[in-house]
Design a protein around this motif. Structure first.
Motif, PDB file in Angstrom:
ATOM      1  N   UNK A  69       0.858  -1.178   0.000  1.00 45.93           N
ATOM      2  CA  UNK A  69       0.000   0.000   0.000  1.00 45.93           C
ATOM      3  C   UNK A  69       0.896   1.231   0.000  1.00 45.93           C
ATOM      4  N   UNK A  70       0.554   2.202  -0.825  1.00 41.19           N
ATOM      5  CA  UNK A  70       1.276   3.465  -0.877  1.00 41.19           C
ATOM      6  C   UNK A  70       0.391   4.530  -0.244  1.00 41.19           C
ATOM      7  N   UNK A  71       0.936   5.228   0.734  1.00 36.53           N
ATOM      8  CA  UNK A  71       0.168   6.252   1.435  1.00 36.53           C
ATOM      9  C   UNK A  71       0.850   7.596   1.303  1.00 36.53           C
ATOM     10  N   UNK A  72       0.040   8.601   1.129  1.00 34.89           N
ATOM     11  CA  UNK A  72       0.515   9.979   1.199  1.00 34.89           C
ATOM     12  C   UNK A  72      -0.103  10.568   2.461  1.00 34.89           C
ATOM     13  N   UNK A  73       0.722  11.208   3.277  1.00 37.61           N
ATOM     14  CA  UNK A  73       0.273  11.696   4.584  1.00 37.61           C
ATOM     15  C   UNK A  73       0.604  13.170   4.720  1.00 37.61           C
ATOM     16  N   UNK A  74      -0.353  13.930   5.244  1.00 37.54           N
ATOM     17  CA  UNK A  74      -0.151  15.345   5.578  1.00 37.54           C
ATOM     18  C   UNK A  74      -0.285  15.503   7.084  1.00 37.54           C
ATOM     19  N   UNK A  75       0.654  16.207   7.682  1.00 43.77           N
ATOM     20  CA  UNK A  75       0.589  16.497   9.116  1.00 43.77           C
ATOM     21  C   UNK A  75      -0.149  17.812   9.332  1.00 43.77           C
ATOM     22  N   UNK A  76      -0.710  17.984  10.529  1.00 43.80           N
ATOM     23  CA  UNK A  76      -1.394  19.246  10.814  1.00 43.80           C
ATOM     24  C   UNK A  76      -0.423  20.324  11.283  1.00 43.80           C
ATOM     25  N   UNK A 107       3.010  15.648   2.815  1.00 44.83           N
ATOM     26  CA  UNK A 107       4.281  15.788   3.510  1.00 44.83           C
ATOM     27  C   UNK A 107       5.137  14.528   3.444  1.00 44.83           C
ATOM     28  N   UNK A 108       4.492  13.360   3.461  1.00 45.44           N
ATOM     29  CA  UNK A 108       5.206  12.083   3.509  1.00 45.44           C
ATOM     30  C   UNK A 108       4.629  11.109   2.509  1.00 45.44           C
ATOM     31  N   UNK A 109       5.499  10.223   2.046  1.00 41.71           N
ATOM     32  CA  UNK A 109       5.116   9.109   1.189  1.00 41.71           C
ATOM     33  C   UNK A 109       5.565   7.849   1.912  1.00 41.71           C
ATOM     34  N   UNK A 110       4.639   6.913   2.144  1.00 42.05           N
ATOM     35  CA  UNK A 110       4.932   5.676   2.866  1.00 42.05           C
ATOM     36  C   UNK A 110       4.673   4.471   1.989  1.00 42.05           C
ATOM     37  N   UNK A 111       5.486   3.457   2.150  1.00 38.68           N
ATOM     38  CA  UNK A 111       5.281   2.154   1.515  1.00 38.68           C
ATOM     39  C   UNK A 111       5.059   1.163   2.654  1.00 38.68           C
ATOM     40  N   UNK A 112       3.889   0.504   2.635  1.00 42.52           N
ATOM     41  CA  UNK A 112       3.480  -0.349   3.747  1.00 42.52           C
ATOM     42  C   UNK A 112       3.099  -1.726   3.216  1.00 42.52           C
ATOM     43  N   UNK A 132      -0.450  10.909  16.630  1.00 43.25           N
ATOM     44  CA  UNK A 132      -1.006  12.255  16.749  1.00 43.25           C
ATOM     45  C   UNK A 132      -0.416  13.165  15.673  1.00 43.25           C
ATOM     46  N   UNK A 133      -1.252  14.055  15.169  1.00 41.15           N
ATOM     47  CA  UNK A 133      -0.779  15.078  14.253  1.00 41.15           C
ATOM     48  C   UNK A 133      -1.022  14.820  12.787  1.00 41.15           C
ATOM     49  N   UNK A 134      -1.680  13.716  12.442  1.00 37.23           N
ATOM     50  CA  UNK A 134      -1.973  13.450  11.027  1.00 37.23           C
ATOM     51  C   UNK A 134      -3.265  14.175  10.668  1.00 37.23           C
ATOM     52  N   UNK A 135      -3.184  15.031   9.654  1.00 38.82           N
ATOM     53  CA  UNK A 135      -4.366  15.771   9.200  1.00 38.82           C
ATOM     54  C   UNK A 135      -5.119  15.000   8.130  1.00 38.82           C
TER      55      UNK A 135
END
Length: 161
Positions: A69-76, A107-112, A132-135
């Motif tokens: 799974x590829x995730x894109x994550x933005x922090x608050x 902000x981040x790209x994750x490979x899970x 905590x802190x994921x928007x």
């Protein structure tokens, strides 16, 4: 500072990239060098950081984590504490294979690696959503891997020499 590498060093790196379990004897034969100088070159390549380590490549499907799974994550928030907290949290999650701080919309790209949609739901509920802190996040399941490489092969134009 790392010493620039030559054509023989590139052959050594390319051979080890293909098979990191080569014995020094096999490697020296593959690059047409006697064993002692070959061993010395490998040790220098390790010392200078061209070779960062050796590892076994494991079959994720056999281990019960067949889906990538590829995730894109933005922090608050983006202060040092938020960035450090997120990095520590991701490093502690064994199913998170890679994490990249990126430019752009996220902000981040994750490979899970997960075990299907049920495994992904469990990862979200029990791991990711507790950080905590994921928007916002956006997910893509991969369908098939068309290419997998762990390093760029040594090339005269890119190798510093």
């Amino acid at each position: 500072m790392a010493k620039p590498i030559d054509a023989i060093d590139r052959k050594i790196l390319k051979a080890l990239l293909s098979d990191g379990r080569l014995t020094n004897q096999q490697l020296s034969e593959a690059v047409n060098l006697s064993p002692a100088p070959c061993w010395q070159r490998v040790k220098r390549l390790e010392r200078d950081g061209y070779i960062q380590g050796y590892m076994a490549l494991l079959d994720q499907e056999l281990l019960g984590a067949s889906e990538i799974v590829l995730l894109e994550v933005t922090l608050d928030r983006h202060d040092d504490d938020a960035v450090e907290n997120f990095g520590r949290a991701m490093a502690a999650m064994p199913e998170v294979l890679e994490v990249y701080l990126t430019t752009g919309e996220y902000d981040y790209f994750l490979k899970v690696a997960v075990n299907g949609t049920a495994g992904y739901e469990e990862f979200l509920r029990k791991r990711l959503f507790k950080v905590r802190g994921i928007r916002h996040s956006r997910t893509s399941f991969t369908l098939r891997c068309l290419k997998k490489a762990y390093s760029v092969p040594p090339d005269a134009e890119r190798s510093g020499g």
